[in-house]
Design a protein around this motif. Structure first.
Motif, PDB file in Angstrom:
ATOM      1  N   VAL A   1       0.794  -0.948  -0.098  1.00 42.02           N
ATOM      2  CA  VAL A   1      -0.207  -0.066   0.156  1.00 42.02           C
ATOM      3  C   VAL A   1       0.456   1.176  -0.358  1.00 42.02           C
ATOM      4  O   VAL A   1       0.468   2.614  -0.113  1.00 42.02           O
ATOM      5  N   VAL A   2       1.996   1.559   0.711  1.00 39.34           N
ATOM      6  CA  VAL A   2       2.821   2.252   0.223  1.00 39.34           C
ATOM      7  C   VAL A   2       3.142   2.557  -0.373  1.00 39.34           C
ATOM      8  O   VAL A   2       3.522   4.064  -0.936  1.00 39.34           O
TER       9      VAL A   2
ATOM     10  N   THR B   1       1.853   6.349  -2.172  1.00 45.26           N
ATOM     11  CA  THR B   1       1.089   6.698  -1.318  1.00 45.26           C
ATOM     12  C   THR B   1       1.823   8.542  -0.983  1.00 45.26           C
ATOM     13  O   THR B   1       2.832   7.995  -0.838  1.00 45.26           O
TER      14      THR B   1
ATOM     15  N   ALA C   1      -3.350  11.028   2.043  1.00 45.98           N
ATOM     16  CA  ALA C   1      -3.929   9.917   1.269  1.00 45.98           C
ATOM     17  C   ALA C   1      -4.752   8.895   2.811  1.00 45.98           C
ATOM     18  O   ALA C   1      -4.298   9.346   4.280  1.00 45.98           O
ATOM     19  N   SER C   2      -5.746   8.274   2.263  1.00 40.80           N
ATOM     20  CA  SER C   2      -6.370   7.561   3.729  1.00 40.80           C
ATOM     21  C   SER C   2      -5.944   5.823   3.231  1.00 40.80           C
ATOM     22  O   SER C   2      -6.015   5.611   2.294  1.00 40.80           O
ATOM     23  N   ILE C   3      -5.501   4.971   4.276  1.00 42.79           N
ATOM     24  CA  ILE C   3      -5.337   3.948   4.318  1.00 42.79           C
ATOM     25  C   ILE C   3      -5.838   2.940   5.675  1.00 42.79           C
ATOM     26  O   ILE C   3      -6.107   3.682   6.614  1.00 42.79           O
TER      27      ILE C   3
ATOM     28  N   VAL D   1      -2.655   9.167   6.266  1.00 40.74           N
ATOM     29  CA  VAL D   1      -1.463   9.169   6.499  1.00 40.74           C
ATOM     30  C   VAL D   1      -0.398  10.196   6.849  1.00 40.74           C
ATOM     31  O   VAL D   1      -1.042  11.306   5.675  1.00 40.74           O
TER      32      VAL D   1
ATOM     33  N   THR E   1       5.854   9.298   4.582  1.00 47.89           N
ATOM     34  CA  THR E   1       5.617   7.358   4.292  1.00 47.89           C
ATOM     35  C   THR E   1       7.388   7.632   4.079  1.00 47.89           C
ATOM     36  O   THR E   1       8.240   8.499   3.875  1.00 47.89           O
TER      37      THR E   1
ATOM     38  N   GLU F   1       9.054   4.882   1.586  1.00 52.34           N
ATOM     39  CA  GLU F   1       8.919   4.294   0.365  1.00 52.34           C
ATOM     40  C   GLU F   1      10.282   2.864   0.507  1.00 52.34           C
ATOM     41  O   GLU F   1       9.886   1.498   0.532  1.00 52.34           O
TER      42      GLU F   1
ATOM     43  N   PHE G   1       4.176   3.775   6.642  1.00 54.51           N
ATOM     44  CA  PHE G   1       3.783   4.934   6.862  1.00 54.51           C
ATOM     45  C   PHE G   1       2.941   4.832   8.606  1.00 54.51           C
ATOM     46  O   PHE G   1       3.246   4.700   9.015  1.00 54.51           O
TER      47      PHE G   1
ATOM     48  N   ARG H   1      -6.060   0.651   1.151  1.00 54.13           N
ATOM     49  CA  ARG H   1      -6.165   1.867   0.698  1.00 54.13           C
ATOM     50  C   ARG H   1      -7.458   2.399   0.197  1.00 54.13           C
ATOM     51  O   ARG H   1      -8.052   1.878  -0.525  1.00 54.13           O
TER      52      ARG H   1
END
Length: 199
Positions: free
Chosen positions: A31-32, A35, A39-41, A50, A53, A55, A60, A87
């Protein structure tokens, strides 16, 4: 908005206690990538924003407010805890599960699990004020996983976990007594609200 189709089981890397709130750092290499800040997770079905992050590390961070800690299982998380990650749904994408907002309605717990030949049947206890929204053959999100309800009683409801769900979510590792986040079908809540307004 989410669909309840878990993308991966991630891991809690760190929990920072900030007094009344907390900050979570989670590893989610699926999911990262891509992102961004803001952003919404969904983490075990809880929509989090978030904040940062990393990567290369596949991690995150997200802040968790007091209300969220009070109403969900996120306050129970510790480094090493496994969590379902999803996500936010893309506009124009497929809705393979059901409409999940990431706004947890309450916490339930696993009462029992009965293994089948290739699936497990689970019985989950839920607060009475949530059970009124749960219907046989309807949808419910358990730790952010979209599931079909097999039966409902005055104190609990049942779901069956197919092999994919057992392998691809943290529900396969649940044991009796374990707490879970529950989100009932938002359509049921709107129907109730509209009927209340009419009467």
């Amino acid at each position: 908005m989410f669909t309840g189709i878990v993308e991966e089981v991630g891991e809690v890397v760190a929990v920072e206690d900030l007094g009344t709130d907390s900050r979570l750092v989670l590893r989610g290499p699926v999911v990262v990538p891509g992102t961004v800040h803001g952003a919404s997770i969904a983490v075990d079905g809880v929509c989090l924003t978030v904040t940062t992050t990393d990567e290369p590390a596949g991690t995150f961070a997200a802040d968790v407010m007091p209300e969220t800690l009070r109403l969900t299982t996120l306050g129970d998380l510790r480094p090493g805890s496994r969590v379902n990650l999803e996500r936010a749904a893309r506009a124009g994408g497929r809705l393979d599960g059901h409409i999940v907002q990431g706004h947890v309605d309450g916490v339930g717990h696993l009462v029992s699990r009965t293994p089948g030949p290739r699936w497990d049947d689970l019985v989950l206890a839920a607060p009475a004020d949530l059970l009124r929204y749960v219907a046989t053959k309807g949808s419910v999100a358990v730790n952010g996983t979209s599931l079909t309800v097999t039966h409902v009683s005055d104190e609990s409801f049942g779901v069956s976990l197919i092999p994919t769900t057992l392998e691809a979510t943290n529900l396969g590792a649940l044991e009796p007594g374990d707490r879970v986040n529950l989100e009932v079908d938002v359509i049921a809540k709107y129907v109730e609200r509209l009927l209340e307004a009419r009467s």
